[in-house]
Scaffold this active site. Sequence first.
Site, PDB file in Angstrom:
ATOM      1  N   GLY A 195       0.597  -5.101   1.115  1.00  0.00           N
ATOM      2  CA  GLY A 195      -0.635  -5.218   0.324  1.00  0.00           C
ATOM      3  C   GLY A 195      -0.410  -5.920  -1.016  1.00  0.00           C
ATOM      4  O   GLY A 195      -1.337  -6.509  -1.572  1.00  0.00           O
ATOM      5  N   GLU A 220      -0.528  -9.483  -0.214  1.00  0.00           N
ATOM      6  CA  GLU A 220      -1.936  -9.798   0.093  1.00  0.00           C
ATOM      7  C   GLU A 220      -2.760  -9.927  -1.189  1.00  0.00           C
ATOM      8  O   GLU A 220      -3.652 -10.770  -1.282  1.00  0.00           O
ATOM      9  CB  GLU A 220      -2.504  -8.740   1.042  1.00  0.00           C
ATOM     10  N   ALA A 240       0.861  -1.176   0.000  1.00  0.00           N
ATOM     11  CA  ALA A 240       0.000   0.000   0.000  1.00  0.00           C
ATOM     12  C   ALA A 240       0.903   1.233   0.000  1.00  0.00           C
ATOM     13  O   ALA A 240       2.068   1.164   0.408  1.00  0.00           O
ATOM     14  CB  ALA A 240      -0.898  -0.021   1.218  1.00  0.00           C
ATOM     15  N   GLU A 258       4.572  -4.774   7.352  1.00  0.00           N
ATOM     16  CA  GLU A 258       3.683  -3.871   8.081  1.00  0.00           C
ATOM     17  C   GLU A 258       4.093  -3.600   9.525  1.00  0.00           C
ATOM     18  O   GLU A 258       4.040  -2.461   9.986  1.00  0.00           O
ATOM     19  CB  GLU A 258       2.235  -4.404   8.057  1.00  0.00           C
TER      20      GLU A 258
HETATM   21  N1  DAK Z   1       4.488   3.233  -1.019  1.00  0.00           N
HETATM   22  C1  DAK Z   1       4.816   4.384  -1.665  1.00  0.00           C
HETATM   23  N2  DAK Z   1       5.901   4.521  -2.447  1.00  0.00           N
HETATM   24  C2  DAK Z   1       6.699   3.474  -2.594  1.00  0.00           C
HETATM   25  C3  DAK Z   1       6.425   2.227  -1.953  1.00  0.00           C
HETATM   26  C4  DAK Z   1       5.248   2.131  -1.138  1.00  0.00           C
HETATM   27  N3  DAK Z   1       4.874   0.994  -0.533  1.00  0.00           N
HETATM   28  N4  DAK Z   1       7.399   1.364  -2.260  1.00  0.00           N
HETATM   29  C5  DAK Z   1       8.238   2.036  -3.076  1.00  0.00           C
HETATM   30  N5  DAK Z   1       7.818   3.284  -3.280  1.00  0.00           N
HETATM   31  C6  DAK Z   1       8.454   4.341  -4.098  1.00  0.00           C
HETATM   32  C7  DAK Z   1       9.674   4.918  -3.370  1.00  0.00           C
HETATM   33  O1  DAK Z   1       9.284   5.893  -2.454  1.00  0.00           O
HETATM   34  C8  DAK Z   1      10.440   5.486  -4.552  1.00  0.00           C
HETATM   35  O2  DAK Z   1       9.847   6.701  -4.933  1.00  0.00           O
HETATM   36  P1  DAK Z   1      10.786   7.997  -5.319  1.00  0.00           P
HETATM   37  O3  DAK Z   1      11.622   8.227  -4.130  1.00  0.00           O
HETATM   38  O4  DAK Z   1      11.561   7.539  -6.530  1.00  0.00           O
HETATM   39  O5  DAK Z   1       9.774   9.073  -5.599  1.00  0.00           O
HETATM   40  C9  DAK Z   1      10.176   4.484  -5.662  1.00  0.00           C
HETATM   41  O6  DAK Z   1       8.993   3.769  -5.274  1.00  0.00           O
HETATM   42  C10 DAK Z   1      11.286   3.475  -5.834  1.00  0.00           C
HETATM   43  O7  DAK Z   1      11.548   2.886  -4.562  1.00  0.00           O
HETATM   44  P2  DAK Z   1      13.006   2.838  -3.928  1.00  0.00           P
HETATM   45  O8  DAK Z   1      13.857   3.950  -4.398  1.00  0.00           O
HETATM   46  O9  DAK Z   1      12.803   2.670  -2.465  1.00  0.00           O
HETATM   47  O10 DAK Z   1      13.548   1.486  -4.585  1.00  0.00           O
HETATM   48  P3  DAK Z   1      14.587   0.471  -3.977  1.00  0.00           P
HETATM   49  O11 DAK Z   1      14.880  -0.509  -5.047  1.00  0.00           O
HETATM   50  O12 DAK Z   1      15.738   1.171  -3.329  1.00  0.00           O
HETATM   51  O13 DAK Z   1      13.792  -0.268  -2.797  1.00  0.00           O
HETATM   52  C11 DAK Z   1      11.892  -1.419  -1.855  1.00  0.00           C
HETATM   53  C12 DAK Z   1      12.697  -1.061  -3.131  1.00  0.00           C
HETATM   54  C13 DAK Z   1      10.639  -2.164  -2.296  1.00  0.00           C
HETATM   55  C14 DAK Z   1      12.747  -2.359  -0.997  1.00  0.00           C
HETATM   56  C15 DAK Z   1      11.571  -0.145  -1.057  1.00  0.00           C
HETATM   57  O14 DAK Z   1      10.964   0.780  -1.967  1.00  0.00           O
HETATM   58  C16 DAK Z   1      10.606  -0.391   0.048  1.00  0.00           C
HETATM   59  O15 DAK Z   1      10.986  -0.904   1.116  1.00  0.00           O
HETATM   60  N6  DAK Z   1       9.342  -0.027  -0.155  1.00  0.00           N
HETATM   61  C17 DAK Z   1       8.317  -0.123   0.857  1.00  0.00           C
HETATM   62  C18 DAK Z   1       7.843  -1.534   0.961  1.00  0.00           C
HETATM   63  C19 DAK Z   1       6.813  -1.701   2.052  1.00  0.00           C
HETATM   64  O16 DAK Z   1       7.121  -1.496   3.241  1.00  0.00           O
HETATM   65  N7  DAK Z   1       5.616  -2.087   1.657  1.00  0.00           N
HETATM   66  C20 DAK Z   1       4.557  -2.380   2.591  1.00  0.00           C
HETATM   67  C21 DAK Z   1       3.719  -1.176   2.748  1.00  0.00           C
HETATM   68  S1  DAK Z   1       2.534  -1.411   4.059  1.00  0.00           S
HETATM   69  C22 DAK Z   1      -4.758  -1.608   5.506  1.00  0.00           C
HETATM   70  C23 DAK Z   1      -4.632  -2.716   4.766  1.00  0.00           C
HETATM   71  C24 DAK Z   1      -3.449  -2.998   4.149  1.00  0.00           C
HETATM   72  C25 DAK Z   1      -2.374  -2.192   4.279  1.00  0.00           C
HETATM   73  C26 DAK Z   1      -2.513  -1.040   4.988  1.00  0.00           C
HETATM   74  C27 DAK Z   1      -3.685  -0.735   5.614  1.00  0.00           C
HETATM   75  N8  DAK Z   1      -5.928  -1.308   6.250  1.00  0.00           N
HETATM   76  C28 DAK Z   1      -6.923  -2.404   6.486  1.00  0.00           C
HETATM   77  C29 DAK Z   1      -6.154  -0.065   6.875  1.00  0.00           C
HETATM   78  C30 DAK Z   1      -1.139  -2.521   3.625  1.00  0.00           C
HETATM   79  C31 DAK Z   1       0.012  -2.006   4.056  1.00  0.00           C
HETATM   80  C32 DAK Z   1       1.234  -2.122   3.315  1.00  0.00           C
HETATM   81  O17 DAK Z   1       1.289  -2.653   2.231  1.00  0.00           O
END
Ligand code: DAK
Length: 263
Positions: free
Chosen positions: A113, A116, A68, A136
């Site tokens: 997400g 998921e 997400a 998360e």
């Molecule tokens: N959200 C927003 N932007 C993201 C992103 C994300 N999840 N993942 C990557 N990006 C963006 C980065 O910010 C970056 O943008 P710029 O800086 O270029 O503008 C671009 O994508 C490229 O990413 P990186 O520069 O970070 O690329 P790397 O190869 O260095 O790293 C990475 C890749 C995947 C390891 C890293 O980007 C990363 O750790 N990303 C976050 C992964 C993450 O933590 N995902 C889980 C998110 S939490 C809910 C239900 C479900 C959920 C929430 C609430 N409710 C019932 C209320 C779900 C939650 C989640 O999914």
Amino acid sequence: MKYLLYEEKDKNVGVLTINRPEALNALNSGVIAELQTCLAELAKKAEEHSLRCLILTGAGEKSFVAGADIAEMRSMTVEEGRAFGLEGDKVMEALEDFPCPVIAAVNGFALGGGLELTLSCDIRIASTKASFALPETGLGIIPGYGGIQRLSRLVGAGFAKEMVYTTNRIKADAALSIGLVNHVYEPEALMTEAIALAEKITSNAPCAIAAAKKVANASVGLELSKSTRLENPAFGACFATEDQKEAMAAFVEKRPHSPFTGK
Ligand code: DAK
């Protein structure tokens, strides 16, 4: 559509691509809204059997869906968080209940997400570049799109809890070994293999496939004696279809059956 690409292939196979590669295909509210609309439209085609297998993938070389959108979530209130979650849940349910099988072709990161999303598909295949995690708890939240429940059912509570508690990222071969994905291919072979798998599915009778999917989904969590009882009416209903009559007649008459019509 701003964030989605849809392409129809031969043999009633469709490919839906989440196309936000600049953010690694992260699910913001725009992507979620488009997925809701698009899946509802495609479900109509699937009901009519003009679409018989859907492949879901991510644009670009790096990512299926990196979760997400954290930038969008960071300032949400409790109410906004719940609403965001509910809209995402609708997408997960639309995939799970989609009238024909959905294959997730995981070409890179499937995080949070994104993982998921794959769990709501019927079958997951991955490229050697794919990796999977539930990050998360490291962000102060829990997997909120049914990830804990669906992952536990797929790989068992032990592996699921380890992924949730540690946030460790696992590679495709480890995902294969715990049954999270069915097959792993080289990146350049992933879509060809996804289409081959989809075509194998669409070569079978669409009503029977749809009935089997419904029974399989409805059986989850039920005792064996109750779930086997669900099968009987669905099995009986197959005998009302032209496809069953033609396939069995063709077998007995030692000839190839004519193409399945979904009737
Ligand atoms: N959200 C927003 N932007 C993201 C992103 C994300 N999840 N993942 C990557 N990006 C963006 C980065 O910010 C970056 O943008 P710029 O800086 O270029 O503008 C671009 O994508 C490229 O990413 P990186 O520069 O970070 O690329 P790397 O190869 O260095 O790293 C990475 C890749 C995947 C390891 C890293 O980007 C990363 O750790 N990303 C976050 C992964 C993450 O933590 N995902 C889980 C998110 S939490 C809910 C239900 C479900 C959920 C929430 C609430 N409710 C019932 C209320 C779900 C939650 C989640 O999914």
